[in-house]
Design an enzyme around this catalytic site. Structure first.
Site, PDB file in Angstrom:
ATOM      1  N   ASP A  64       6.255  -6.705  -1.307  1.00 29.72           N
ATOM      2  CA  ASP A  64       5.203  -7.512  -1.626  1.00 29.72           C
ATOM      3  C   ASP A  64       5.172  -7.693  -3.048  1.00 29.72           C
ATOM      4  OD1 ASP A  64       1.943  -7.548  -0.301  1.00 29.72           O
ATOM      5  OD2 ASP A  64       2.173  -7.709  -2.626  1.00 29.72           O
ATOM      6  N   LYS A  76      12.116  -8.114   1.459  1.00 31.79           N
ATOM      7  CA  LYS A  76      11.284  -8.796   0.870  1.00 31.79           C
ATOM      8  C   LYS A  76      10.031  -7.861   0.616  1.00 31.79           C
ATOM      9  CE  LYS A  76       7.355 -11.579   0.729  1.00 31.79           C
ATOM     10  NZ  LYS A  76       6.929 -10.658  -0.458  1.00 31.79           N
ATOM     11  N   GLY A  79       2.413  -5.170   7.611  1.00 27.76           N
ATOM     12  CA  GLY A  79       1.334  -5.886   6.752  1.00 27.76           C
ATOM     13  C   GLY A  79      -0.074  -6.334   7.795  1.00 27.76           C
ATOM     14  N   GLU A 102     -11.362  -4.792   9.613  1.00 28.48           N
ATOM     15  CA  GLU A 102     -10.795  -3.646   8.690  1.00 28.48           C
ATOM     16  C   GLU A 102     -11.128  -3.844   7.166  1.00 28.48           C
ATOM     17  OE1 GLU A 102      -6.513  -4.282   8.006  1.00 28.48           O
ATOM     18  OE2 GLU A 102      -6.125  -2.163   8.494  1.00 28.48           O
ATOM     19  N   GLU A 132       3.969  -3.906  12.549  1.00 27.61           N
ATOM     20  CA  GLU A 132       3.171  -2.810  12.118  1.00 27.61           C
ATOM     21  C   GLU A 132       1.922  -3.474  11.415  1.00 27.61           C
ATOM     22  OE1 GLU A 132       4.052   0.153  13.270  1.00 27.61           O
ATOM     23  OE2 GLU A 132       6.156  -0.211  13.846  1.00 27.61           O
ATOM     24  N   LEU A 133       0.833  -3.338  12.051  1.00 27.41           N
ATOM     25  CA  LEU A 133      -0.097  -4.077  11.619  1.00 27.41           C
ATOM     26  C   LEU A 133      -1.370  -3.327  11.321  1.00 27.41           C
ATOM     27  CD1 LEU A 133       0.154  -7.377  13.903  1.00 27.41           C
ATOM     28  CD2 LEU A 133       1.413  -6.896  11.878  1.00 27.41           C
ATOM     29  N   CYS A 155      -2.990   1.893   6.658  1.00 26.10           N
ATOM     30  CA  CYS A 155      -3.375   1.435   7.929  1.00 26.10           C
ATOM     31  C   CYS A 155      -3.812   2.489   9.036  1.00 26.10           C
ATOM     32  CB  CYS A 155      -1.847   0.948   8.300  1.00 26.10           C
ATOM     33  SG  CYS A 155      -0.458   1.962   8.540  1.00 26.10           S
ATOM     34  N   ASN A 171       0.779  -1.260  -0.070  1.00 24.61           N
ATOM     35  CA  ASN A 171       0.061   0.090  -0.073  1.00 24.61           C
ATOM     36  C   ASN A 171       0.852   1.347   0.170  1.00 24.61           C
ATOM     37  OD1 ASN A 171       0.718  -0.536   2.413  1.00 24.61           O
ATOM     38  ND2 ASN A 171      -1.162   0.281   3.538  1.00 24.61           N
TER      39      ASN A 171
HETATM   40  P1  NAD Z   1       0.103  -9.257   4.115  1.00 18.34           P
HETATM   41  O1  NAD Z   1       0.183  -9.389   5.430  1.00 18.34           O
HETATM   42  O2  NAD Z   1      -1.020  -9.973   3.101  1.00 18.34           O
HETATM   43  O3  NAD Z   1       1.259  -8.883   3.300  1.00 18.34           O
HETATM   44  C1  NAD Z   1       2.273  -8.216   3.767  1.00 18.34           C
HETATM   45  C2  NAD Z   1       3.628  -8.648   3.380  1.00 18.34           C
HETATM   46  O4  NAD Z   1       3.771 -10.146   4.058  1.00 18.34           O
HETATM   47  C3  NAD Z   1       4.036  -9.037   2.130  1.00 18.34           C
HETATM   48  O5  NAD Z   1       5.195  -8.887   1.571  1.00 18.34           O
HETATM   49  C4  NAD Z   1       3.557 -10.619   1.962  1.00 18.34           C
HETATM   50  O6  NAD Z   1       4.332 -11.168   0.686  1.00 18.34           O
HETATM   51  C5  NAD Z   1       4.252 -11.101   3.220  1.00 18.34           C
HETATM   52  N1  NAD Z   1       3.751 -12.388   3.686  1.00 18.34           N
HETATM   53  C6  NAD Z   1       2.918 -12.714   3.522  1.00 18.34           C
HETATM   54  N2  NAD Z   1       2.606 -14.113   4.038  1.00 18.34           N
HETATM   55  C7  NAD Z   1       3.613 -14.566   4.600  1.00 18.34           C
HETATM   56  C8  NAD Z   1       4.455 -15.304   5.487  1.00 18.34           C
HETATM   57  N3  NAD Z   1       3.816 -16.370   5.732  1.00 18.34           N
HETATM   58  N4  NAD Z   1       5.480 -15.084   6.096  1.00 18.34           N
HETATM   59  C9  NAD Z   1       6.058 -13.881   5.999  1.00 18.34           C
HETATM   60  N5  NAD Z   1       5.856 -13.159   5.061  1.00 18.34           N
HETATM   61  C10 NAD Z   1       4.465 -13.176   4.666  1.00 18.34           C
HETATM   62  O7  NAD Z   1      -0.675  -7.640   4.202  1.00 18.34           O
HETATM   63  P2  NAD Z   1      -1.198  -6.620   2.998  1.00 18.34           P
HETATM   64  O8  NAD Z   1      -2.617  -7.334   2.880  1.00 18.34           O
HETATM   65  O9  NAD Z   1      -0.176  -6.925   1.991  1.00 18.34           O
HETATM   66  O10 NAD Z   1      -1.089  -5.221   3.774  1.00 18.34           O
HETATM   67  C11 NAD Z   1      -2.130  -4.867   4.180  1.00 18.34           C
HETATM   68  C12 NAD Z   1      -2.143  -4.794   5.497  1.00 18.34           C
HETATM   69  O11 NAD Z   1      -1.199  -4.064   6.104  1.00 18.34           O
HETATM   70  C13 NAD Z   1      -3.494  -4.027   6.197  1.00 18.34           C
HETATM   71  O12 NAD Z   1      -3.929  -4.939   7.147  1.00 18.34           O
HETATM   72  C14 NAD Z   1      -2.846  -2.883   6.684  1.00 18.34           C
HETATM   73  O13 NAD Z   1      -3.699  -2.320   7.783  1.00 18.34           O
HETATM   74  C15 NAD Z   1      -1.492  -3.390   7.124  1.00 18.34           C
HETATM   75  N6  NAD Z   1      -0.678  -2.015   6.989  1.00 18.34           N
HETATM   76  C16 NAD Z   1      -0.071  -1.603   8.470  1.00 18.34           C
HETATM   77  C17 NAD Z   1       0.682  -0.527   8.298  1.00 18.34           C
HETATM   78  C18 NAD Z   1       1.299  -0.064   9.710  1.00 18.34           C
HETATM   79  O14 NAD Z   1       2.345   0.742   9.771  1.00 18.34           O
HETATM   80  N7  NAD Z   1       0.443  -0.563  10.730  1.00 18.34           N
HETATM   81  C19 NAD Z   1       1.226   0.020   7.271  1.00 18.34           C
HETATM   82  C20 NAD Z   1       0.588  -0.426   5.956  1.00 18.34           C
HETATM   83  C21 NAD Z   1      -0.114  -1.624   6.026  1.00 18.34           C
END
Ligand code: NAD
Length: 537
Positions: A192, A190, A241, A395, A263-264, A297, A167
């Site tokens: 996305d 790594k 993520g 969310e 950071e979720l 987020c 994002n």
């Molecule tokens: P996601 O968790 O699907 O993916 C995030 C990253 O994790 C990607 O690079 C993905 O390839 C990797 N990943 C996926 N499975 C994995 C595993 N089993 N082990 C290790 N890595 C893995 O998240 P998303 O859907 O891409 O992003 C959106 C989410 O991120 C939303 O929930 C948003 O709120 C959150 N987000 C939080 C912040 C923050 O600062 N708190 C900032 C941006 C986004």
């Protein structure tokens, strides 16, 4: 709401040069021939491909990183800062290329792309300026002062793994890394799967800025393969993520006994008090809800408005929401861009249709706009949302907000806190003291007063992160640097081993120790008042 009829500069697969993408893909050092296609959300067409790295490739990248870290940690802090500053200059210099790339990979508006671009030089400047003070060894109280002394020195943890989302791929791929690098760590990133090219472009700029080989590497591929191997081999993992994946990452980091920051997600509330400036609050709420089409987020998904100002606020808010322009131009005309892909569009649609089926009312929006882009969706405001609806608690991560009328401050705070998340909150009031009191009662990592999220996010000297299911640890500020450092204690005795001297009977020594402990407690309470954590200069 309209897309520009005449403007030819609409995002397309030709917005970025394909050869430059091939060159970027070649920066991933792997023998694998299997690739992952990268798709432009504005057109749903492929723009290129990157290697689908195997676990073995990740392992080799981490080994290279470990070797590079040995000499990187020996470079002076001023040399590391100079490289980071040069990188920040390059990001500003090459802004057009980077903004095009961000827009093509994410489909976001140019304005939203600029917001994340500017975050990079700001974070670089902050850490380059503060790192010397932060990492200067600190004198601490010794065991038996002045006979023994102690100090704490800060050493890099080693190889840091960064797992970043799609994002905000520009800032979130590199700003955590900047703090780690300046502290003497090396990085394996790594990104996305949907946004790898921007991460590779940053890697290229870091090299051009003077970063030695292998100090910052990018491994592209699937989360479950590349991400998990990274967690198995690095010394620290920083993850941004979803909460769902965050749990998997934390569990794996726990098995490997490495530290991590997460950071979720969020379901962030915005509270409009009865004394708020309604026009300003409505404008701020539009920005808080619909920046990056709600794929932020920190963005607001729950709006609590005092009943006494509810009607006037809604009127202003709906008006401002309807005036938002939706489009996929590479100019600054469109205020809101596309969602990232079909999956995200489906999620947004299912939240809205579930709410409507169960009695919610759509005040504005509520439709996909395939006439503008395959994954475009209108900014949407819902009312009559009840707690059993998905949109109330989950969310959405899209341009959808639910508005609720509340009977006063107490109800607003109770409802705002009634969430498994706790990332960001926003409070609107003309009375600063009142707003501060509300802020102190909100369960979240950041509260912005009379602003949606930028005041908190852009205050890079302050820690940013979540409580509850929104995460662990903090980025930004001194906390964002110290997570990548191991504090090491070096204690020195001026009198040899701390044991009974040869000439003294043991019983006398023990009595002496007890008396000394009493005196020490006195001295400690006095020195506490005077502040004993002096910095070594
Ligand atoms: P996601 O968790 O699907 O993916 C995030 C990253 O994790 C990607 O690079 C993905 O390839 C990797 N990943 C996926 N499975 C994995 C595993 N089993 N082990 C290790 N890595 C893995 O998240 P998303 O859907 O891409 O992003 C959106 C989410 O991120 C939303 O929930 C948003 O709120 C959150 N987000 C939080 C912040 C923050 O600062 N708190 C900032 C941006 C986004």
């Amino acid at each position: 709401m309209s897309s520009s009829d005449t403007e030819p500069r609409v995002l397309s697969t030709t917005t970025v040069d394909t050869r430059s993408l091939q060159h970027l893909a070649a920066l991933v050092r792997t023998p694998e021939s299997e690739t992952i296609d990268v798709v432009a959300p504005a057109t749903n067409e492929s723009i290129g491909a990157v290697p689908n790295c195997s676990k073995a490739s990740v392992g080799r990248a981490v080994e290279r990183s470990r070797r590079a870290q040995k000499s990187w940690k020996q470079t002076s802090i001023s040399e590391r800062s100079a490289i980071i500053n040069r990188f920040a200059d390059l990001v500003l210099e090459r802004q057009k290329w980077l903004l095009d790339l961000v827009q093509v990979e994410t489909g976001k508006s140019r304005t939203d792309a600029v917001e994340e671009l500017l975050d990079v030089p700001q974070t670089c400047s902050y850490y380059a300026e503060s790192v010397t003070d932060e990492l200067t060894p600190t004198v601490r109280r010794g065991a038996l002062p002045p006979a023994t002394t102690a100090k704490v020195v800060y050493e890099p943890v080693g190889v840091v793994g960064v797992i970043s989302p799609w994002n905000y791929p520009l800032t979130l791929s590199v700003t955590d890394a900047v703090a780690a690098l300046i502290g003497g760590n090396t990085i394996v990133l790594k990104p996305d799967e949907k946004t790898p090219f921007i991460a590779l472009a940053l890697c290229e700029l870091l090299t051009e800025a003077g970063l030695p080989d292998d100090v910052f590497q990018v491994v592209t591929g699937e989360g479950a393969v590349v991400g998990s191997k990274l967690i198995d081999t690095v010394d620290y993992i920083t993850f941004t993520g979803s909460t769902e994946t965050g749990r998997v990452v934390a569990a794996r980091a726990g098995e490997n006994l490495i530290d991590c920051s997460l950071e979720l997600g969020g379901k962030n509330p915005l509270i409009v008090l009865d004394d708020a400036d309604i026009e300003t609050a409505a404008r701020g709420a539009v920005q808080a809800c619909f920046t990056n089409a709600g794929q932020l987020c920190l963005s607001t998904e729950r709006l609590y408005v005092d009943e006494s100002v509810f009607d006037s606020f809604i009127s202003e808010f709906i008006g401002a929401t309807r005036r938002l322009t939706l489009g996929t131009e590479t100019t600054f005309d469109a205020e809101m861009g596309s969602l990232i892909n079909q999956k995200q569009l489906d999620r947004v649609e299912s939240h809205v249709s579930d709410a409507v089926t169960h009695g919610a009312e759509v005040l504005t929006g509520g439709r996909r706009r395939t006439d503008i882009g395959p994954f475009c969706y209108e900014p949407t405001v819902l009312t009559n949302v009840t707690e059993t609806m998905q949109v109330a608690t989950e969310e959405t991560f899209g341009p959808v907000v639910s508005v609720y009328s509340v009977s006063g401050v107490t109800e607003a705070i109770t409802k705002a806190n009634d969430s498994m998340y706790g990332l960001n909150a926003s409070v609107w009031s003309k009375n600063q003291d009142r707003a501060q009191t509300v802020a102190s009662q909100l369960d979240c990592g950041t509260v912005c007063i009379n602003d949606g999220y930028i005041a908190g996010w852009a205050a890079v000297d302050t820690p940013m992160g979540g409580v509850k299911h929104s995460g662990l640890g903090r980025r930004h500020g001194p906390e964002g640097l110290h997570r990548f450092m191991e504090p090491k204690t070096v204690a020195t005795s001026q009198v040899g081993p701390i044991t009974a001297p040869a000439f003294l009977p043991n019983a006398w020594y023990i009595h002496g120790l007890i008396a000394l402990t009493r005196i020490q407690r006195r001295i400690q309470s006095l020195s506490k008042q005077m502040g004993s954590h002096r910095r070594l200069r």
